[in-house]
Motif scaffolding. Structure first.
Motif, PDB file in Angstrom:
ATOM      1  N   GLY A   1      35.382 -96.223  -9.927  1.00 58.05           N
ATOM      2  CA  GLY A   1      36.357 -96.402  -8.891  1.00 58.05           C
ATOM      3  C   GLY A   1      36.852 -96.461  -7.962  1.00 58.05           C
ATOM      4  N   CYS A   2      35.860 -96.075  -6.873  1.00 58.25           N
ATOM      5  CA  CYS A   2      36.600 -95.096  -6.012  1.00 58.25           C
ATOM      6  C   CYS A   2      36.860 -96.331  -4.824  1.00 58.25           C
ATOM      7  CB  CYS A   2      35.024 -94.338  -5.318  1.00 58.25           C
ATOM      8  SG  CYS A   2      33.493 -94.760  -5.266  1.00 58.25           S
ATOM      9  N   GLY A   3      35.829 -97.142  -4.950  1.00 55.40           N
ATOM     10  CA  GLY A   3      35.749 -98.609  -3.999  1.00 55.40           C
ATOM     11  C   GLY A   3      35.232 -98.561  -3.161  1.00 55.40           C
ATOM     12  N   ARG A   4      34.405 -97.983  -2.757  1.00 56.28           N
ATOM     13  CA  ARG A   4      33.145 -97.635  -1.750  1.00 56.28           C
ATOM     14  C   ARG A   4      32.133 -98.890  -1.566  1.00 56.28           C
ATOM     15  NH1 ARG A   4      30.358 -91.476  -1.582  1.00 56.28           N
ATOM     16  NH2 ARG A   4      30.111 -92.731   1.168  1.00 56.28           N
ATOM     17  N   CYS A   5      31.847 -98.870  -3.096  1.00 58.35           N
ATOM     18  CA  CYS A   5      30.876-100.627  -3.160  1.00 58.35           C
ATOM     19  C   CYS A   5      32.216-101.694  -1.990  1.00 58.35           C
ATOM     20  CB  CYS A   5      30.514-100.809  -4.292  1.00 58.35           C
ATOM     21  SG  CYS A   5      31.669-101.061  -5.216  1.00 58.35           S
ATOM     22  N   VAL A   6      33.627-101.302  -2.228  1.00 59.13           N
ATOM     23  CA  VAL A   6      33.958-102.425  -1.526  1.00 59.13           C
ATOM     24  C   VAL A   6      34.412-102.914  -0.716  1.00 59.13           C
ATOM     25  CG1 VAL A   6      36.063-104.434  -2.109  1.00 59.13           C
ATOM     26  CG2 VAL A   6      35.166-102.906  -4.270  1.00 59.13           C
TER      27      VAL A   6
ATOM     28  N   PRO B   1      36.151-102.296  -9.541  1.00 59.86           N
ATOM     29  CA  PRO B   1      35.492-103.862  -8.239  1.00 59.86           C
ATOM     30  C   PRO B   1      34.608-104.540  -9.441  1.00 59.86           C
ATOM     31  CG  PRO B   1      33.838-101.401  -8.420  1.00 59.86           C
ATOM     32  CD  PRO B   1      34.522-101.302  -8.728  1.00 59.86           C
ATOM     33  N   GLU B   2      34.441-105.714  -9.172  1.00 60.75           N
ATOM     34  CA  GLU B   2      34.492-107.091  -9.531  1.00 60.75           C
ATOM     35  C   GLU B   2      33.424-107.573  -8.619  1.00 60.75           C
ATOM     36  OE1 GLU B   2      37.623-109.717 -10.192  1.00 60.75           O
ATOM     37  OE2 GLU B   2      37.145-108.444 -12.310  1.00 60.75           O
ATOM     38  N   ALA B   3      32.876-108.628  -8.757  1.00 56.14           N
ATOM     39  CA  ALA B   3      31.778-109.361  -8.129  1.00 56.14           C
ATOM     40  C   ALA B   3      32.045-110.637  -8.448  1.00 56.14           C
ATOM     41  CB  ALA B   3      30.292-109.346  -8.788  1.00 56.14           C
ATOM     42  N   LYS B   4      32.947-111.543  -6.780  1.00 58.82           N
ATOM     43  CA  LYS B   4      33.315-112.930  -6.537  1.00 58.82           C
ATOM     44  C   LYS B   4      32.003-113.701  -5.733  1.00 58.82           C
ATOM     45  CE  LYS B   4      37.401-112.631  -9.375  1.00 58.82           C
ATOM     46  NZ  LYS B   4      37.515-112.815 -10.116  1.00 58.82           N
ATOM     47  N   TYR B   5      32.254-114.441  -5.960  1.00 56.98           N
ATOM     48  CA  TYR B   5      31.683-114.948  -4.676  1.00 56.98           C
ATOM     49  C   TYR B   5      30.234-114.719  -4.740  1.00 56.98           C
ATOM     50  CZ  TYR B   5      36.755-115.686  -4.026  1.00 56.98           C
ATOM     51  OH  TYR B   5      38.263-115.960  -3.151  1.00 56.98           O
ATOM     52  N   LEU B   6      29.701-114.519  -5.640  1.00 58.38           N
ATOM     53  CA  LEU B   6      27.652-114.687  -5.994  1.00 58.38           C
ATOM     54  C   LEU B   6      27.387-115.216  -4.996  1.00 58.38           C
ATOM     55  CD1 LEU B   6      26.820-112.349  -6.953  1.00 58.38           C
ATOM     56  CD2 LEU B   6      26.026-113.640  -8.505  1.00 58.38           C
ATOM     57  N   GLU B   7      27.565-115.951  -4.754  1.00 58.58           N
ATOM     58  CA  GLU B   7      26.428-117.469  -3.221  1.00 58.58           C
ATOM     59  C   GLU B   7      27.113-116.711  -2.658  1.00 58.58           C
ATOM     60  OE1 GLU B   7      30.871-118.945  -3.837  1.00 58.58           O
ATOM     61  OE2 GLU B   7      29.246-118.027  -5.331  1.00 58.58           O
ATOM     62  N   GLU B   8      27.969-115.884  -1.893  1.00 52.32           N
ATOM     63  CA  GLU B   8      27.838-115.158  -0.480  1.00 52.32           C
ATOM     64  C   GLU B   8      27.009-114.260  -0.538  1.00 52.32           C
ATOM     65  OE1 GLU B   8      29.081-117.149   2.353  1.00 52.32           O
ATOM     66  OE2 GLU B   8      30.283-118.404   1.253  1.00 52.32           O
ATOM     67  N   CYS B   9      26.488-113.647  -1.375  1.00 47.31           N
ATOM     68  CA  CYS B   9      26.003-112.057  -1.521  1.00 47.31           C
ATOM     69  C   CYS B   9      24.477-112.505  -0.151  1.00 47.31           C
ATOM     70  CB  CYS B   9      25.716-111.226  -2.569  1.00 47.31           C
ATOM     71  SG  CYS B   9      24.771-110.088  -2.668  1.00 47.31           S
ATOM     72  N   GLU B  10      24.344-111.600   0.465  1.00 42.28           N
ATOM     73  CA  GLU B  10      23.812-110.975   1.404  1.00 42.28           C
ATOM     74  C   GLU B  10      22.130-110.933   0.865  1.00 42.28           C
ATOM     75  OE1 GLU B  10      23.106-113.272   4.367  1.00 42.28           O
ATOM     76  OE2 GLU B  10      24.687-113.772   4.419  1.00 42.28           O
ATOM     77  N   TRP B  11      22.439-110.030   0.045  1.00 42.96           N
ATOM     78  CA  TRP B  11      21.703-108.644  -0.650  1.00 42.96           C
ATOM     79  C   TRP B  11      20.775-107.823   0.418  1.00 42.96           C
ATOM     80  CZ3 TRP B  11      15.257-109.349  -1.852  1.00 42.96           C
ATOM     81  CH2 TRP B  11      15.583-108.453  -2.570  1.00 42.96           C
ATOM     82  N   CYS B  12      22.267-107.040   0.986  1.00 38.13           N
ATOM     83  CA  CYS B  12      22.226-106.281   2.000  1.00 38.13           C
ATOM     84  C   CYS B  12      21.530-104.696   1.296  1.00 38.13           C
ATOM     85  CB  CYS B  12      22.794-106.587   3.063  1.00 38.13           C
ATOM     86  SG  CYS B  12      24.436-105.352   2.138  1.00 38.13           S
ATOM     87  N   LEU B  13      22.020-104.800   0.240  1.00 40.00           N
ATOM     88  CA  LEU B  13      22.081-103.268  -1.143  1.00 40.00           C
ATOM     89  C   LEU B  13      23.284-102.617  -0.830  1.00 40.00           C
ATOM     90  CD1 LEU B  13      18.509-103.518  -1.111  1.00 40.00           C
ATOM     91  CD2 LEU B  13      20.158-104.888  -3.232  1.00 40.00           C
ATOM     92  N   ILE B  14      23.996-102.889   0.575  1.00 39.62           N
ATOM     93  CA  ILE B  14      24.961-101.225   0.863  1.00 39.62           C
ATOM     94  C   ILE B  14      25.764-101.178   0.060  1.00 39.62           C
ATOM     95  CG2 ILE B  14      26.576-101.291   2.463  1.00 39.62           C
ATOM     96  CD1 ILE B  14      25.183-102.909   4.494  1.00 39.62           C
ATOM     97  N   CYS B  15      26.387-101.582  -0.910  1.00 37.11           N
ATOM     98  CA  CYS B  15      26.969-101.450  -2.229  1.00 37.11           C
ATOM     99  C   CYS B  15      26.009-100.786  -3.088  1.00 37.11           C
ATOM    100  CB  CYS B  15      27.189-102.381  -2.792  1.00 37.11           C
ATOM    101  SG  CYS B  15      25.945-103.332  -3.378  1.00 37.11           S
TER     102      CYS B  15
ATOM    103  N   GLU C   1      23.625 -98.307  -2.246  1.00 35.57           N
ATOM    104  CA  GLU C   1      23.604 -96.986  -1.136  1.00 35.57           C
ATOM    105  C   GLU C   1      24.974 -95.885  -1.061  1.00 35.57           C
ATOM    106  OE1 GLU C   1      21.867 -94.432   1.591  1.00 35.57           O
ATOM    107  OE2 GLU C   1      20.818 -96.474   0.375  1.00 35.57           O
ATOM    108  N   GLN C   2      26.016 -97.223  -0.455  1.00 33.50           N
ATOM    109  CA  GLN C   2      27.527 -96.812  -1.107  1.00 33.50           C
ATOM    110  C   GLN C   2      27.888 -95.734  -2.334  1.00 33.50           C
ATOM    111  OE1 GLN C   2      29.326 -95.550   2.015  1.00 33.50           O
ATOM    112  NE2 GLN C   2      26.919 -95.882   2.822  1.00 33.50           N
ATOM    113  N   CYS C   3      27.474 -96.445  -3.361  1.00 31.38           N
ATOM    114  CA  CYS C   3      28.089 -95.963  -4.942  1.00 31.38           C
ATOM    115  C   CYS C   3      27.841 -94.755  -4.730  1.00 31.38           C
ATOM    116  CB  CYS C   3      27.315 -96.652  -5.590  1.00 31.38           C
ATOM    117  SG  CYS C   3      28.251 -96.061  -6.961  1.00 31.38           S
ATOM    118  N   PRO C   4      28.486 -93.520  -5.281  1.00 34.90           N
ATOM    119  CA  PRO C   4      28.328 -91.389  -5.314  1.00 34.90           C
ATOM    120  C   PRO C   4      27.684 -91.698  -6.606  1.00 34.90           C
ATOM    121  CG  PRO C   4      31.043 -92.108  -5.096  1.00 34.90           C
ATOM    122  CD  PRO C   4      29.820 -93.943  -4.887  1.00 34.90           C
ATOM    123  N   VAL C   5      27.916 -92.393  -7.283  1.00 36.88           N
ATOM    124  CA  VAL C   5      27.247 -92.940  -8.710  1.00 36.88           C
ATOM    125  C   VAL C   5      26.352 -92.968  -9.759  1.00 36.88           C
ATOM    126  CG1 VAL C   5      29.592 -90.840  -9.820  1.00 36.88           C
ATOM    127  CG2 VAL C   5      29.299 -93.049 -10.031  1.00 36.88           C
TER     128      VAL C   5
END
Length: 74
Positions: A15-20, A37-51, A53-57
């Motif tokens: 629950g660190c929120g880094r992905c958000v 965190p939870e996924a909202k507006y999934l159709e807007e996802c650009e599939w960049c994978l930054i989330c 990458e940023q998740c420490p766990v």
């Protein structure tokens, strides 16, 4: 534009929120009740994978939609 089937947030999420914070399209939002965190507006996802990458766990996985081509029979 790539299409995403699902964003999976595992039980290992701390629950660190880094992905958000890293999501520039605001697909991910913090749920104030669960503090996760939870996924909202999934159709807007650009599939960049930054989330991911940023998740420490490594608790988030973006599952892309990859259509399988069926070969034609001869």
């Amino acid at each position: 534009m790539a299409r995403v089937d699902e964003i999976v947030i595992s039980n290992g999420c701390i629950g660190c929120g880094r992905c958000v914070k890293s999501c520039f399209t605001d697909v991910l939002r913090m749920n104030p009740e669960t503090k996760r965190p939870e996924a909202k507006y999934l159709e807007e996802c650009e599939w960049c994978l930054i989330c991911e990458e940023q998740c420490p766990v490594n608790a988030i996985y973006v599952k892309p939609h990859i259509p399988v081509k069926i070969p034609h029979s001869f």
